[in-house]
Design a protein around this motif. Structure first.
Motif, PDB file in Angstrom:
ATOM      1  N   VAL A   6       0.715  -1.004   0.127  1.00  0.00           N
ATOM      2  CA  VAL A   6      -0.012  -0.118  -0.001  1.00  0.00           C
ATOM      3  C   VAL A   6       0.867   1.212  -0.065  1.00  0.00           C
ATOM      4  N   ILE A   7       0.965   2.104  -0.949  1.00  0.00           N
ATOM      5  CA  ILE A   7       1.541   3.282  -1.350  1.00  0.00           C
ATOM      6  C   ILE A   7       0.769   4.439  -0.944  1.00  0.00           C
ATOM      7  N   ALA A   8       1.097   5.216  -0.231  1.00  0.00           N
ATOM      8  CA  ALA A   8       0.596   6.323   0.266  1.00  0.00           C
ATOM      9  C   ALA A   8       0.874   7.501  -0.730  1.00  0.00           C
ATOM     10  N   HIS A   9      -0.102   7.769  -1.668  1.00  0.00           N
ATOM     11  CA  HIS A   9      -0.114   8.606  -2.973  1.00  0.00           C
ATOM     12  C   HIS A   9      -0.105   9.987  -2.488  1.00  0.00           C
ATOM     13  N   ARG A  10       1.122  10.649  -2.171  1.00  0.00           N
ATOM     14  CA  ARG A  10       1.171  11.897  -1.826  1.00  0.00           C
ATOM     15  C   ARG A  10       0.849  12.025  -0.327  1.00  0.00           C
ATOM     16  N   GLY A  11       0.870  10.941   0.447  1.00  0.00           N
ATOM     17  CA  GLY A  11       0.233  10.992   1.688  1.00  0.00           C
ATOM     18  C   GLY A  11      -1.222  10.348   1.687  1.00  0.00           C
ATOM     19  N   VAL A  12      -2.223  11.241   2.256  1.00  0.00           N
ATOM     20  CA  VAL A  12      -3.509  10.934   2.296  1.00  0.00           C
ATOM     21  C   VAL A  12      -4.175  12.159   1.936  1.00  0.00           C
ATOM     22  N   PRO A  13      -4.199  12.497   0.669  1.00  0.00           N
ATOM     23  CA  PRO A  13      -4.818  13.630  -0.072  1.00  0.00           C
ATOM     24  C   PRO A  13      -6.357  13.557  -0.005  1.00  0.00           C
ATOM     25  N   GLY A  14      -6.868  12.482   0.300  1.00  0.00           N
ATOM     26  CA  GLY A  14      -8.448  12.609   0.707  1.00  0.00           C
ATOM     27  C   GLY A  14      -8.855  13.069   1.971  1.00  0.00           C
ATOM     28  N   HIS A  15      -7.912  13.414   2.770  1.00  0.00           N
ATOM     29  CA  HIS A  15      -8.062  13.880   4.150  1.00  0.00           C
ATOM     30  C   HIS A  15      -7.183  14.975   4.535  1.00  0.00           C
ATOM     31  N   ARG A  16      -6.262  15.123   4.008  1.00  0.00           N
ATOM     32  CA  ARG A  16      -5.093  16.203   4.098  1.00  0.00           C
ATOM     33  C   ARG A  16      -4.414  16.854   2.872  1.00  0.00           C
ATOM     34  N   THR A 271      -4.380   5.406 -10.012  1.00  0.00           N
ATOM     35  CA  THR A 271      -4.161   5.846  -8.050  1.00  0.00           C
ATOM     36  C   THR A 271      -5.780   5.259  -7.918  1.00  0.00           C
ATOM     37  N   MET A 272      -5.918   4.530  -6.681  1.00  0.00           N
ATOM     38  CA  MET A 272      -7.023   4.357  -6.024  1.00  0.00           C
ATOM     39  C   MET A 272      -7.432   5.508  -5.330  1.00  0.00           C
ATOM     40  N   ARG A 273      -8.789   5.695  -5.621  1.00  0.00           N
ATOM     41  CA  ARG A 273      -9.621   6.935  -4.647  1.00  0.00           C
ATOM     42  C   ARG A 273     -11.102   6.541  -4.398  1.00  0.00           C
ATOM     43  N   ASN A 274     -11.317   7.022  -3.405  1.00  0.00           N
ATOM     44  CA  ASN A 274     -12.705   6.550  -2.812  1.00  0.00           C
ATOM     45  C   ASN A 274     -13.992   7.162  -3.455  1.00  0.00           C
ATOM     46  N   GLU A 275     -13.731   8.466  -4.096  1.00  0.00           N
ATOM     47  CA  GLU A 275     -14.970   9.227  -4.608  1.00  0.00           C
ATOM     48  C   GLU A 275     -15.624   8.580  -5.664  1.00  0.00           C
ATOM     49  N   ASN A 276     -16.862   8.712  -5.780  1.00  0.00           N
ATOM     50  CA  ASN A 276     -17.347   8.251  -7.120  1.00  0.00           C
ATOM     51  C   ASN A 276     -16.913   8.512  -8.372  1.00  0.00           C
ATOM     52  N   VAL A 307      -2.043  -7.914  -8.854  1.00  0.00           N
ATOM     53  CA  VAL A 307      -1.074  -6.670  -8.812  1.00  0.00           C
ATOM     54  C   VAL A 307      -0.273  -6.532  -7.501  1.00  0.00           C
ATOM     55  N   ASP A 308       0.900  -6.237  -7.544  1.00  0.00           N
ATOM     56  CA  ASP A 308       1.905  -6.179  -6.276  1.00  0.00           C
ATOM     57  C   ASP A 308       1.872  -5.048  -5.501  1.00  0.00           C
ATOM     58  N   GLY A 309       1.116  -3.922  -5.816  1.00  0.00           N
ATOM     59  CA  GLY A 309       0.996  -2.764  -4.956  1.00  0.00           C
ATOM     60  C   GLY A 309      -0.024  -1.680  -5.611  1.00  0.00           C
ATOM     61  N   VAL A 310      -0.420  -0.924  -4.486  1.00  0.00           N
ATOM     62  CA  VAL A 310      -1.633  -0.125  -5.030  1.00  0.00           C
ATOM     63  C   VAL A 310      -1.270   1.370  -4.772  1.00  0.00           C
ATOM     64  N   PHE A 311      -1.270   2.452  -5.222  1.00  0.00           N
ATOM     65  CA  PHE A 311      -1.137   3.830  -4.948  1.00  0.00           C
ATOM     66  C   PHE A 311      -2.539   4.271  -4.350  1.00  0.00           C
ATOM     67  N   SER A 312      -2.650   4.628  -3.346  1.00  0.00           N
ATOM     68  CA  SER A 312      -4.127   5.015  -2.766  1.00  0.00           C
ATOM     69  C   SER A 312      -4.145   6.351  -2.276  1.00  0.00           C
ATOM     70  N   ASP A 313      -5.042   7.274  -2.704  1.00  0.00           N
ATOM     71  CA  ASP A 313      -5.443   8.689  -1.785  1.00  0.00           C
ATOM     72  C   ASP A 313      -5.895   8.299  -0.328  1.00  0.00           C
ATOM     73  N   PHE A 314      -6.467   7.254  -0.128  1.00  0.00           N
ATOM     74  CA  PHE A 314      -7.139   6.637   1.057  1.00  0.00           C
ATOM     75  C   PHE A 314      -6.394   5.519   1.585  1.00  0.00           C
ATOM     76  N   THR A 315      -5.486   5.789   2.329  1.00  0.00           N
ATOM     77  CA  THR A 315      -4.573   4.716   2.890  1.00  0.00           C
ATOM     78  C   THR A 315      -5.403   3.804   3.589  1.00  0.00           C
ATOM     79  N   SER A 316      -6.201   4.102   4.609  1.00  0.00           N
ATOM     80  CA  SER A 316      -6.972   3.279   5.508  1.00  0.00           C
ATOM     81  C   SER A 316      -7.721   2.302   4.545  1.00  0.00           C
ATOM     82  N   THR A 317      -8.473   2.840   3.676  1.00  0.00           N
ATOM     83  CA  THR A 317      -9.283   2.010   2.862  1.00  0.00           C
ATOM     84  C   THR A 317      -8.503   0.577   2.105  1.00  0.00           C
TER      85      THR A 317
END
Length: 329
Positions: A6-16, A271-276, A307-317
């Motif tokens: 799990v790779i935190a894409h620029r941190g957690v831009p979904g919340h910060r 990049t994996m993101r939570n928003e619709n 896949v061997d890794g995912v970039f995500s804007d929402f690390t906890s998800t």
């Protein structure tokens, strides 16, 4: 079983605010394996962390009258941009700016955070990762932005990066450093200079900017062919394709992961993101584009695809989806 990263894409831009200290700290708190900074250079050749070298969209520079005369129009990788550019500022000048939300229409809750955080250097991000401590050290997954563009200005991002890693003791086989780029020449030049994992990023369309400069007609699509993957495997350890190249929304999984693995390459998707608005129709919940859909369900299908890794804007998800997937396997 190999556990996907799990790779935190620029941190957690979904919340910060992306690329800021609170964003990286939250990612570490939520269980990221890596935090990801994008690096560009200042005029005094210091690597700083920004989404792009043009900083109007991510800082308050346009509101600073003392920097009004720095506004310029430049062509970066064949695209014209008007704004303010990191290479026209010293680090001390950039440190006077404050960050703001890059996509306020899609991340309105972050708008109120404007003015609270300064631009970080790569050194400061390495400090954040080091200070995290623990039995499993947090890695730093670095993207060099526009290396050919900076090279034409007489600034070698490779030299600056290797100098930083050497000085910090990170340029060794035991350090958790990954280096990625959408270009190829800089990764090929880095291969004999570092044991770090190297990742060839891949867009859906177009070609690496260094190919354009060199008159090389190959495209990202060519690099995804079996012949192209064999070429990439000569200098890189993994590919970083856009997610729809691995699982197409209309037709399901492709064979890219299988073919990359056959070439000896890992696959880290973005990049994996939570928003619709960022989710395929099958995983949207309701019609509000800012509402969160079934992002966990989308992640599960990528884990199933190998896949061997995912970039995500929402690390906890991403961490929760990985745990659910591992429990079922």
């Amino acid at each position: 079983m190999k556990v996907p990263l799990v790779i935190a894409h620029r941190g957690v831009p979904g919340h910060r605010l992306e690329h800021t200290r609170p964003s990286y700290l939250l990612a570490i708190e939520q269980g990221a394996d890596f935090i990801e900074p994008d690096v560009v250079s200042t005029s005094d050749h210091i690597l700083v962390v920004r989404h792009e070298n043009e900083i109007d969209g991510t800082t308050d520079v346009a509101e600073r009258p003392e920097f009004a005369d720095r506004k310029a129009t430049k062509v970066v990788d064949g695209v014209s941009h008007t704004g303010w550019f990191t290479e026209d500022f010293t680090l001390a000048e950039l440190k006077t700016l404050r960050c703001k939300e890059r996509i306020p229409d899609l991340r309105p809750k972050n708008v109120a955070l404007a003015g609270t955080e300064e631009i970080l250097t790569l050194d400061e991000v390495l400090d954040i990762a080091e200070d995290a401590g623990g039995e499993a050290p947090v890695g730093v997954y670095i993207e060099t932005k526009h290396p050919s563009y900076f090279e034409a200005l007489g600034i070698s991002l490779n030299d600056l990066l290797i100098e930083t890693l050497e000085r910090r003791g990170f340029n060794d086989p035991d350090s958790t450093i990954v280096i990625q780029s959408f270009e190829s020449a800089n990764l090929r030049a880095l291969r004999p200079r570092t044991p770090a994992m190297l990742v060839q990023l891949m867009s859906v369309e177009g070609q690496p900017a260094d190919f354009t400069v060199a008159g090389d007609a190959r495209t990202y699509d060519d690099l995804r062919s079996d012949e192209g993957l064999a070429f990439v495997a000569e200098y890189a350890d993994a590919i970083g394709p856009y997610k729809e190249l691995v699982v197409a929304p209309d037709s399901g999984p492709t064979r890219l992961v299988e073919r990359a693995h056959a070439a000896g390459l890992d696959v880290h998707i973005w990049t994996m993101r939570n928003e619709n608005t960022f989710l395929p129709p099958a995983f949207r919940m309701g019609t509000e584009k800012l509402a969160h859909g079934d992002a966990r369900g989308e992640l599960l299908q990528f884990f199933d695809a190998g896949v061997d890794g995912v970039f995500s804007d929402f690390t906890s998800t991403a961490v929760q989806a990985r745990s659910q997937w591992l429990q079922s396997h």
